[in-house]
Write a protein that holds these residues in place. Structure first.
Motif, PDB file in Angstrom:
ATOM      1  N   GLN A 115       0.853  -1.177   0.000  1.00 35.27           N
ATOM      2  CA  GLN A 115       0.000   0.000   0.000  1.00 35.27           C
ATOM      3  C   GLN A 115       0.894   1.234   0.000  1.00 35.27           C
ATOM      4  O   GLN A 115       1.909   1.281   0.691  1.00 35.27           O
ATOM      5  CB  GLN A 115      -0.903   0.022   1.227  1.00 35.27           C
ATOM      6  CG  GLN A 115      -1.827   1.239   1.285  1.00 35.27           C
ATOM      7  CD  GLN A 115      -2.671   1.258   2.551  1.00 35.27           C
ATOM      8  OE1 GLN A 115      -2.635   0.318   3.336  1.00 35.27           O
ATOM      9  NE2 GLN A 115      -3.402   2.344   2.757  1.00 35.27           N
ATOM     10  N   GLY A 116       0.515   2.228  -0.796  1.00 36.21           N
ATOM     11  CA  GLY A 116       1.312   3.437  -0.862  1.00 36.21           C
ATOM     12  C   GLY A 116       0.454   4.683  -0.940  1.00 36.21           C
ATOM     13  O   GLY A 116      -0.736   4.614  -1.268  1.00 36.21           O
ATOM     14  N   THR A 117       1.061   5.802  -0.645  1.00 36.49           N
ATOM     15  CA  THR A 117       0.392   7.096  -0.758  1.00 36.49           C
ATOM     16  C   THR A 117       1.266   8.013  -1.606  1.00 36.49           C
ATOM     17  O   THR A 117       2.406   8.306  -1.236  1.00 36.49           O
ATOM     18  CB  THR A 117       0.171   7.740   0.622  1.00 36.49           C
ATOM     19  OG1 THR A 117      -0.538   6.823   1.458  1.00 36.49           O
ATOM     20  CG2 THR A 117      -0.624   9.032   0.492  1.00 36.49           C
ATOM     21  N   LEU A 118       0.737   8.434  -2.756  1.00 37.80           N
ATOM     22  CA  LEU A 118       1.488   9.318  -3.643  1.00 37.80           C
ATOM     23  C   LEU A 118       1.588  10.714  -3.042  1.00 37.80           C
ATOM     24  O   LEU A 118       0.886  11.052  -2.085  1.00 37.80           O
ATOM     25  CB  LEU A 118       0.822   9.374  -5.014  1.00 37.80           C
ATOM     26  CG  LEU A 118       0.676   8.031  -5.761  1.00 37.80           C
ATOM     27  CD1 LEU A 118      -0.046   8.245  -7.083  1.00 37.80           C
ATOM     28  CD2 LEU A 118       2.043   7.384  -5.983  1.00 37.80           C
ATOM     29  N   LYS A 119       2.452  11.525  -3.610  1.00 35.28           N
ATOM     30  CA  LYS A 119       2.668  12.875  -3.085  1.00 35.28           C
ATOM     31  C   LYS A 119       1.402  13.724  -3.135  1.00 35.28           C
ATOM     32  O   LYS A 119       1.235  14.650  -2.341  1.00 35.28           O
ATOM     33  CB  LYS A 119       3.792  13.555  -3.867  1.00 35.28           C
ATOM     34  CG  LYS A 119       5.159  12.933  -3.604  1.00 35.28           C
ATOM     35  CD  LYS A 119       6.249  13.609  -4.428  1.00 35.28           C
ATOM     36  CE  LYS A 119       7.605  12.969  -4.150  1.00 35.28           C
ATOM     37  NZ  LYS A 119       8.689  13.580  -4.943  1.00 35.28           N
ATOM     38  N   ASP A 120       0.502  13.409  -4.074  1.00 40.20           N
ATOM     39  CA  ASP A 120      -0.749  14.167  -4.147  1.00 40.20           C
ATOM     40  C   ASP A 120      -1.818  13.616  -3.203  1.00 40.20           C
ATOM     41  O   ASP A 120      -2.957  14.071  -3.196  1.00 40.20           O
ATOM     42  CB  ASP A 120      -1.273  14.194  -5.580  1.00 40.20           C
ATOM     43  CG  ASP A 120      -1.624  12.802  -6.117  1.00 40.20           C
ATOM     44  OD1 ASP A 120      -1.527  11.818  -5.349  1.00 40.20           O
ATOM     45  OD2 ASP A 120      -1.987  12.706  -7.303  1.00 40.20           O
ATOM     46  N   GLY A 121      -1.465  12.601  -2.395  1.00 43.11           N
ATOM     47  CA  GLY A 121      -2.391  12.044  -1.420  1.00 43.11           C
ATOM     48  C   GLY A 121      -3.181  10.841  -1.903  1.00 43.11           C
ATOM     49  O   GLY A 121      -3.914  10.230  -1.116  1.00 43.11           O
ATOM     50  N   ARG A 122      -3.054  10.484  -3.163  1.00 43.25           N
ATOM     51  CA  ARG A 122      -3.819   9.356  -3.689  1.00 43.25           C
ATOM     52  C   ARG A 122      -3.287   8.046  -3.141  1.00 43.25           C
ATOM     53  O   ARG A 122      -2.080   7.789  -3.120  1.00 43.25           O
ATOM     54  CB  ARG A 122      -3.758   9.320  -5.218  1.00 43.25           C
ATOM     55  CG  ARG A 122      -4.560   8.175  -5.821  1.00 43.25           C
ATOM     56  CD  ARG A 122      -4.587   8.226  -7.333  1.00 43.25           C
ATOM     57  NE  ARG A 122      -5.415   7.151  -7.851  1.00 43.25           N
ATOM     58  CZ  ARG A 122      -5.656   6.941  -9.149  1.00 43.25           C
ATOM     59  NH1 ARG A 122      -5.136   7.753 -10.051  1.00 43.25           N
ATOM     60  NH2 ARG A 122      -6.410   5.929  -9.532  1.00 43.25           N
ATOM     61  N   GLN A 123      -4.203   7.168  -2.695  1.00 45.99           N
ATOM     62  CA  GLN A 123      -3.844   5.842  -2.222  1.00 45.99           C
ATOM     63  C   GLN A 123      -3.682   4.902  -3.411  1.00 45.99           C
ATOM     64  O   GLN A 123      -4.529   4.871  -4.312  1.00 45.99           O
ATOM     65  CB  GLN A 123      -4.925   5.303  -1.286  1.00 45.99           C
ATOM     66  CG  GLN A 123      -5.117   6.099  -0.006  1.00 45.99           C
ATOM     67  CD  GLN A 123      -3.950   5.916   0.948  1.00 45.99           C
ATOM     68  OE1 GLN A 123      -3.641   4.808   1.360  1.00 45.99           O
ATOM     69  NE2 GLN A 123      -3.296   7.024   1.302  1.00 45.99           N
ATOM     70  N   VAL A 124      -2.592   4.130  -3.415  1.00 50.17           N
ATOM     71  CA  VAL A 124      -2.325   3.208  -4.517  1.00 50.17           C
ATOM     72  C   VAL A 124      -1.833   1.874  -3.966  1.00 50.17           C
ATOM     73  O   VAL A 124      -1.460   1.753  -2.800  1.00 50.17           O
ATOM     74  CB  VAL A 124      -1.260   3.778  -5.493  1.00 50.17           C
ATOM     75  CG1 VAL A 124      -1.795   4.986  -6.239  1.00 50.17           C
ATOM     76  CG2 VAL A 124       0.038   4.106  -4.761  1.00 50.17           C
ATOM     77  N   ALA A 125      -1.855   0.869  -4.832  1.00 44.97           N
ATOM     78  CA  ALA A 125      -1.255  -0.428  -4.539  1.00 44.97           C
ATOM     79  C   ALA A 125      -0.059  -0.586  -5.469  1.00 44.97           C
ATOM     80  O   ALA A 125      -0.194  -0.449  -6.691  1.00 44.97           O
ATOM     81  CB  ALA A 125      -2.258  -1.558  -4.754  1.00 44.97           C
ATOM     82  N   VAL A 126       1.100  -0.864  -4.915  1.00 40.44           N
ATOM     83  CA  VAL A 126       2.347  -0.919  -5.677  1.00 40.44           C
ATOM     84  C   VAL A 126       2.803  -2.374  -5.752  1.00 40.44           C
ATOM     85  O   VAL A 126       3.123  -2.985  -4.733  1.00 40.44           O
ATOM     86  CB  VAL A 126       3.437  -0.052  -5.012  1.00 40.44           C
ATOM     87  CG1 VAL A 126       4.736  -0.130  -5.801  1.00 40.44           C
ATOM     88  CG2 VAL A 126       2.968   1.390  -4.890  1.00 40.44           C
TER      89      VAL A 126
END
Length: 367
Positions: free
Chosen positions: A63-74
């Motif tokens: 699980q990750g959080t991009l610099k713009d705040g979007r939650q992603v799965a890496v």
């Protein structure tokens, strides 16, 4: 079905770092957002173990959080895995340009030195496999409303892949662990690493056998003849898993060496189908649940030509269509020993599998 097939075009020059290759193995990478390894390490706290949310055959998912705040799965593919690189490219080729509410969105990728990473939208409730077969919690209670919605949503996603996307797409690995659930338990089909593209003029593809035991259509498992009906078969098995809360991979159901589908068919012949229902599901509409199980049997017919198209399955699950059960025959079973219930006579095409008033389907035509 209302959905956007293609994402809006973006300024690739601004999104593509100078170190990003323009292609891999001859395939251009100009139609997808690029991330640097630094971006993804920042998003996942340097791939911290606490961020790990899953592991597949080709790598680990964080699980990750991009610099713009979007939650992603890496999804970080295993270094040095040739099969992993093939999966990486297949995912990009297959779903980088399509969007649908019941497909996991591929956000972007990272190609830097030996790193091969895919970035997806993050779904809050993880996989259906974990919700059904993992440790149950009150937060993941799957009542019939959620389960029926998962069946219908997955069917809509497959119908979109099979019939609306051009070229058509066969997923080839439909199973509970590849169905992800968002915050509202809406299903999203993921993991397209084994997918195949199907041009309109192609009826089948001879290919290496890939997939998961318990979900494999017998004609595909035995001869490598792949059609869209292989996905239909896997989806039928998935319906039974969703209703029963039991794994199709295990072979000890019904007190003997039976896969889930075999046991379900035995209960159907004995008039005891409701014994298959997950005891965790205390209240449910019996008639509708039995109907869903019978749709599963239509999807898993021994001969591919007897199985409905996924758009027809959507209607069978969503509308008051009268199923013509007289046309229902034993499903096809495949065992690792090479044995199968697929008989020569089962290849004969039939019609009138299901009908409705006023809607009507009178012919199931193999694609």
């Amino acid at each position: 079905m209302s959905c956007g097939c293609f994402g809006a075009s973006t300024n690739k020059k601004k999104r593509t770092p100078p170190h990003t290759p323009a292609e891999i193995d001859g395939y251009p990478l100009d139609n997808i957002m690029h991330f640097s390894e630094k971006d993804l390490r920042f998003a996942t706290d340097n791939y911290h173990p606490s961020k790990k949310i899953g592991r597949g055959g080709f790598g680990t998912v964080y699980q990750g959080t991009l610099k713009d705040g979007r939650q992603v799965a890496v999804k970080n593919l295993s270094v040095g895995s040739k099969q992993g690189v093939r999966e990486f490219l297949t995912e990009i080729k297959t779903i980088s340009h399509i969007k649908h509410p019941n497909l996991v969105e591929l956000v972007g990728c990272c190609v830097q030195e030996s790193n091969r990473t895919l970035v997806y939208e993050y779904v809050e409730n993880n996989s259906l496999d974990r919700a059904l077969l993992g440790k149950r919690s009150t937060n993941l209670e799957l009542d019939w409303g959620k389960r029926s919605n998962i069946c219908r949503g997955t069917a809509r996603g497959l119908a979109f892949l099979h019939e609306e996307v051009v070229p058509h797409i066969v997923h080839r690995d439909i199973k509970a662990s590849n169905i992800l659930l968002d915050r509202d338990f809406n299903p999203k089909i993921g993991d397209f690493g084994l997918a195949k593209l199907f041009p309109d003029d192609i009826t089948h593809i001879s290919t290496r056998i890939a997939g998961t035991t318990g979900y494999l259509a017998p004609e595909y498992a035995m001869g490598g003849q792949l059609t869209m009906k292989a996905d239909v078969y896997s989806f039928g098995v998935l319906i039974l898993e969703i209703i029963s809360g039991k794994s199709s991979v295990r072979t000890n159901w019904g007190g003997s060496n039976k896969f889930l589908l075999e046991w379900a068919w035995q209960l159907h012949e004995e008039g005891k189908l409701l014994e298959l229902v997950d005891p965790e599901m205390v209240e449910f509409p019996e008639e509708e649940v039995i109907r869903y199980m019978k749709v599963a049997f239509f999807c898993t017919q021994a001969a591919a030509s007897r199985r409905p198209l996924m758009s027809q399955v959507v209607d069978m699950l969503s509308k008051k269509i009268r199923l013509n059960e007289k046309q229902l025959t034993a499903p096809g079973f495949f065992q690792d020993s090479g044995e199968s219930s697929l008989k020569k006579s089962s290849f004969e095409s039939t019609s009138n599998q299901f009908s409705s008033a006023p809607a009507s389907f009178t012919q199931v035509i193999p694609r």
